[in-house]
Design a protein around this motif. Structure first.
Motif, short mmCIF file in Angstrom:
data_model
loop_
_atom_site.label_atom_id
_atom_site.label_comp_id
_atom_site.label_asym_id
_atom_site.label_seq_id
_atom_site.Cartn_x
_atom_site.Cartn_y
_atom_site.Cartn_z
N CYS A 390 0.82 -1.21 0.00
CA CYS A 390 0.00 0.00 0.00
C CYS A 390 0.86 1.26 0.00
O CYS A 390 0.51 2.26 -0.65
N GLN A 414 -7.55 -9.54 1.81
CA GLN A 414 -7.83 -9.06 3.17
C GLN A 414 -6.63 -8.32 3.75
O GLN A 414 -6.79 -7.27 4.39
N THR A 417 -6.37 -4.90 2.04
CA THR A 417 -7.46 -4.02 2.47
C THR A 417 -7.24 -3.50 3.89
O THR A 417 -7.41 -2.31 4.17
N GLN A 418 -6.88 -4.40 4.77
CA GLN A 418 -6.64 -3.98 6.16
C GLN A 418 -5.47 -3.02 6.26
O GLN A 418 -5.51 -2.06 7.04
N TRP A 420 -4.45 -0.92 3.96
CA TRP A 420 -4.88 0.39 3.44
C TRP A 420 -5.71 1.14 4.48
O TRP A 420 -5.52 2.33 4.70
N LYS A 421 -6.63 0.43 5.12
CA LYS A 421 -7.47 1.07 6.13
C LYS A 421 -6.62 1.60 7.29
O LYS A 421 -6.87 2.68 7.82
N ALA A 422 -5.62 0.82 7.68
CA ALA A 422 -4.75 1.27 8.78
C ALA A 422 -3.98 2.52 8.39
O ALA A 422 -3.86 3.47 9.17
N ALA A 424 -4.95 4.69 6.17
CA ALA A 424 -5.94 5.78 6.07
C ALA A 424 -6.22 6.37 7.44
O ALA A 424 -6.33 7.61 7.60
N ARG A 425 -6.36 5.50 8.45
CA ARG A 425 -6.60 6.00 9.81
C ARG A 425 -5.45 6.86 10.30
O ARG A 425 -5.63 7.79 11.08
N THR A 429 -2.72 8.08 3.50
CA THR A 429 -3.14 7.72 2.15
C THR A 429 -3.29 8.93 1.23
O THR A 429 -3.68 8.78 0.07
N MET A 434 -8.75 4.02 -2.61
CA MET A 434 -8.03 2.76 -2.48
C MET A 434 -7.89 2.12 -3.85
O MET A 434 -8.87 2.04 -4.61
#
Length: 520
Positions: A390, A414, A417-418, A420-422, A424-425, A429, A434
């Motif tokens: 990512c 998975q 995706t996880q 990328w979300k981490a 983003a938080r 990003t 995404m």
């Protein structure tokens, strides 16, 4: 200091040595002529103590050249002399001063600092090792009063000499030299140096010779260490399975690598050089190195000068297809990509083991030309590679991430995706969408997937941006029937996705979220 008692004079000298340089200059300016001579002697001794390079500068009156890469060698010797137990692996091009510094000035400086210690030097031939020993011995003879170290009168052969014991010491230091593979019975060392264990390519290409040197290192040389001893290995990288290669395979965590290619080929260059920058431009500038490369050929260039050994090419890719169409990184900003993708060839299943992961970024422009931008492949576990994928996608603003679906594909989706979300938080990003996750099935034969991409290379449609040594080595040495290496697989996935202009992610479906806006 002129009239002080010996003990008081010693204390005053110690105090002077502890002062900052500016304060020492002030003291010298205010000193009497007689005292100034004594202070000059102290300054000379302090300079010689500083590093092998500084010692060389003093004894040669500045004729010995210094450079940033030689500073790195000096730094390793300083750490060893200060008591650190190090195992240093030094790779550097020919005629760049590595042996002069690490096998001559370095040992001389070390023995001056630790005259009760023993140094051992081993080379592919006893004659070469003896030359190093003879040089160190001769400097000790010529500069003994300046160095403050004396040879023992009864032991001063080139291949083995002792130093006189210091007053109050029961230990006698010195040096011993030998050819790699020779016996070292009854000999030990506090500092052991192996300078080029292989004579050349033919020597290193012999499996029997590589095995012989490996066994000699483990059963003979390594066993002669004194407690707390340090090692320095100077190894021209003729072969992937040479002594350095085996040590890095078996115990990479034990070695401090000082890897100094003639031309910088990594963003992680130890000297922080720009890609393509020469190691010693005052001696060998870019034009001179280009002439050398043309004269010696690619195999010798990569082994001797870039420290990246690679065997001759196999049957699918050819070196010329890569080297003839390469572009410099500085040319990339002038190219407008229509798509950028990141491809990952991960370890199978949901294993958290640290395995080699292929991670490559590639792009395409409106004319159908393709560009391999990054090879970030390395050993990493599933808890790491998702973030690395990512991060690369963010850096390059990739529109898609390509993963295999037949070896833990669901798990790979998975993980990405996880990750990328981490990111983003954490606000990393950059507000980007995404990337689309494109799953590919790799059950198709390796040759059937690789050959169409190799044909694109043969037609000059794929350009490597900069040099990607490990990936390129895998490409040109891969022969159908061999296991397909991770870096090459990742590159094939990325370029296959980009090869069809109708592909804009999600198989044959077009993006409907404008993520390609601004790309022609």
């Amino acid at each position: 200091m002129a009239t002080a008692t010996p003990d008081r004079q010693e204390r005053l000298e110690e105090l002077y040595r502890s002062l900052p340089a500016e304060e020492r200059r002030r003291v010298a300016l205010e000193a009497t002529p007689e005292l100034r001579l004594k202070l000059a002697r102290i300054e000379r001794e302090m300079a010689m103590d500083r590093s092998p390079g500084a010692l060389a500068a003093v004894l040669t009156e500045g004729r010995e050249k210094q450079a940033p890469h030689l500073d790195m060698i000096d730094s390793a010797f300083r750490r060893i002399a200060a008591g650190e137990r190090l195992q240093v692996m030094l790779t550097c091009p020919p005629r760049h001063g590595k042996s002069q510094r690490a096998s001559r000035w370095g040992p001389l400086w070390y023995l001056r600092r630790h005259p009760e210690h023993r140094v051992m030097i081993a080379c592919y031939g006893a004659d070469l090792a003896d030359d190093h020993g003879r040089w160190v011995r001769d400097q000790l003879k010529e500069y003994s009063p300046t160095l403050g170290v004396k040879l023992h009168p009864a032991s001063h052969a080139a291949n083995r000499f002792d130093l006189e014991q210091r007053r109050g010491s029961s230990v006698r230091g010195g040096m011993v030299t030998a050819g790699v593979g020779g016996a070292l019975n009854g000999k030990g060392f506090n500092l052991g140096i192996i300078d080029d264990p292989f004579k050349g390519h033919d020597d290193a290409a012999s499996p029997a010779q590589r095995d012989r040197i490996w066994e000699w290192y483990r059963s003979v040389f390594f066993t002669r260490r004194a407690p707390g001893a340090s090692l320095i290995l100077i190894n021209t990288r003729w072969h992937e399975d040479d002594l350095s290669g085996r040590l890095l395979q078996h115990e990479p965590h034990r070695w401090l690598q000082i890897d100094l290619p003639a031309l910088a080929d990594s963003p992680h260059d130890p000297l922080h050089r720009d890609i393509g920058a020469p190691l010693w431009p005052e001696q060998y500038d870019a034009a001179e190195l280009a002439d050398i490369r043309e004269s010696v050929g690619e195999r010798v260039w990569y082994a001797l000068y870039q420290q990246k050994p690679r065997p001759l090419e196999g049957g699918v890719w050819k070196w010329a297809w890569i080297t003839s169409h390469r572009i410099a990184p500085k040319a990339w900003p002038g190219i407008t990509p229509t798509r950028i993708v990141v491809a990952v060839d991960h370890a199978g299943g949901d294993s958290m083991r640290n395995d080699e992961v292929g991670l490559v970024c590639a792009a395409r422009d409106a004319e159908g030309e393709m560009y391999l931008l990054d090879d970030r492949s390395r050993t990493m576990g599933a808890d790491t590679w998702g973030t690395e994928v990512c991060t690369l996608a963010i850096e390059r603003q990739a529109d898609a991430i390509i993963v295999e679906n037949n070896f833990g594909g669901d798990m790979a989706r998975q993980i990405v995706t996880q990750a990328w979300k981490a990111l983003a938080r954490e606000g990393q990003t950059s507000g980007l969408l995404m990337p689309s996750i494109i799953e590919v099935n790799a059950k198709q034969g390796k040759r059937l997937r690789a050959e169409p991409i190799a044909q694109l290379y043969s037609r000059g449609m794929v350009h490597h941006v900069g040099e990607h040594t490990e990936l390129e080595g895998q490409m040109v040495t891969w022969i159908p029937g061999m296991d397909s290496p991770d870096r090459m697989d990742a590159a094939v996935h990325a370029l296959t996705e980009l090869a069809d202009p109708a592909q804009e992610g999600l198989g044959t479906q077009h993006y409907n979220d404008n993520r390609l806006r601004g790309r022609r």
